[in-house]
Design a protein around this motif. Sequence first.
Motif, mmCIF file in Angstrom:
data_model
loop_
_atom_site.group_PDB
_atom_site.id
_atom_site.type_symbol
_atom_site.label_atom_id
_atom_site.label_comp_id
_atom_site.label_asym_id
_atom_site.label_seq_id
_atom_site.Cartn_x
_atom_site.Cartn_y
_atom_site.Cartn_z
ATOM 1 N N GLY A 1 0.843 -1.282 0.089
ATOM 2 C CA GLY A 1 0.099 -0.044 -0.082
ATOM 3 C C GLY A 1 0.766 1.248 -0.099
ATOM 4 O O GLY A 1 0.191 2.293 -0.632
ATOM 5 N N ASP B 1 2.448 1.596 -3.528
ATOM 6 C CA ASP B 1 1.251 2.107 -4.639
ATOM 7 C C ASP B 1 0.788 3.360 -4.574
ATOM 8 O O ASP B 1 0.488 3.756 -5.455
ATOM 9 C CB ASP B 1 0.177 0.811 -4.333
ATOM 10 N N ARG B 2 0.830 3.860 -3.296
ATOM 11 C CA ARG B 2 0.264 5.165 -3.193
ATOM 12 C C ARG B 2 1.367 6.212 -3.254
ATOM 13 O O ARG B 2 1.079 7.340 -2.939
ATOM 14 C CB ARG B 2 -0.424 5.264 -1.711
ATOM 15 N N LEU C 1 3.581 6.855 -1.227
ATOM 16 C CA LEU C 1 4.223 7.127 -0.214
ATOM 17 C C LEU C 1 5.662 6.825 0.583
ATOM 18 O O LEU C 1 6.031 7.434 1.543
ATOM 19 C CB LEU C 1 3.253 6.694 1.412
ATOM 20 N N ARG D 1 -4.237 -0.437 -8.863
ATOM 21 C CA ARG D 1 -3.399 0.066 -8.002
ATOM 22 C C ARG D 1 -4.180 1.404 -7.138
ATOM 23 O O ARG D 1 -4.110 1.416 -5.834
ATOM 24 C CB ARG D 1 -2.193 0.968 -8.560
ATOM 25 N N ALA D 2 -5.236 2.041 -7.711
ATOM 26 C CA ALA D 2 -5.800 3.257 -6.907
ATOM 27 C C ALA D 2 -6.814 2.467 -6.100
ATOM 28 O O ALA D 2 -7.369 3.351 -5.074
ATOM 29 C CB ALA D 2 -6.530 3.916 -7.949
ATOM 30 N N THR D 3 -7.075 1.488 -6.125
ATOM 31 C CA THR D 3 -8.395 0.792 -5.162
ATOM 32 C C THR D 3 -7.932 -0.370 -4.360
ATOM 33 O O THR D 3 -8.448 -1.285 -4.267
ATOM 34 C CB THR D 3 -9.324 0.237 -6.124
#
Length: 300
Positions: A246, A249-250, A252, A295-297
């Motif tokens: 996560g 993917d985001r 961060l 990736r967004a979900t």
Amino acid sequence: MILGHDAALPPDRAPRTLRTIRHADAEGVLEMVSGDPNPRLRAVALDYTGYRERSAGPMRRRELPWPGIVLIFDFGPTLRFLDADGTVETGRHHGGFLAGLHDGTVLTETVGAQSGLHVNLTPLGARRLLGLPMHELANRVVGVGEVFGPAGGRLVERLLNAPGWAERFDLLDAAIARRLAATEPLPGIATAGWRRLEASGGRIAIADLAASLDCSRKHLGTVFREHLGLSPKTVARVLRFHRAIGLYDRGLCSGWADVAYECGYTDQAHFVNDFRRFAGVSPTVFLATRRPVERATLPG
């Protein structure tokens, strides 16, 4: 029964907000409509997502393990499950399926189209809804009829025939609320153990977790196997792995080395080895094959 016809909606909720994502690329078209469950159900259901997808031909996906339970109501065509090599079909579940906690990848294939309703359940929420020892579902994908009986098929039909996604989400709210009203809360040690491990992102030592709950590691292992399906150590690894994916993917973290450090891996090689263990491929290979909308979900 969870799927009874006369369940009432929990009171005192605001109008439901629906979120729609549409994505089209060379591989096909995907539309997803998401909505939040009634706030009173958040300990059980994390989100609802209706989906419709079309692609130029069969499409395969590697589904990574994550710290929750997936419930799919399948509106067709039916999804295929394949072995790790993708050479042997291992199952089809007409009407839908439930996937218990996994510590490995699941390979799926569509025939070029699919539609249905995806529900992300918390592991303890699923335990209470199903009333089954979760170790019976660990690393398994089972049909809706196997876990819900004939009522599962009736709910699939009602969901399919509902006029829209908001009405389908209302049906799910009512079904879950009815089941919760008919079941007892889970043991405190199961709830506290899961919450503390989840809050740590899988980084708390299992011996320390057991000590904080005033129980032995053996007893904690028995509780986790009964109510979550996997051992505390394995659940911790899944939590840490899921958080790492996560974060990357985001966007961060700036790269895999930062991800490894942030999530408590000893080094980047440790993370990559864990990824290969859970996903069957390197993180670079896996992420290169994912569509942007996927990736967004990412759950959680």
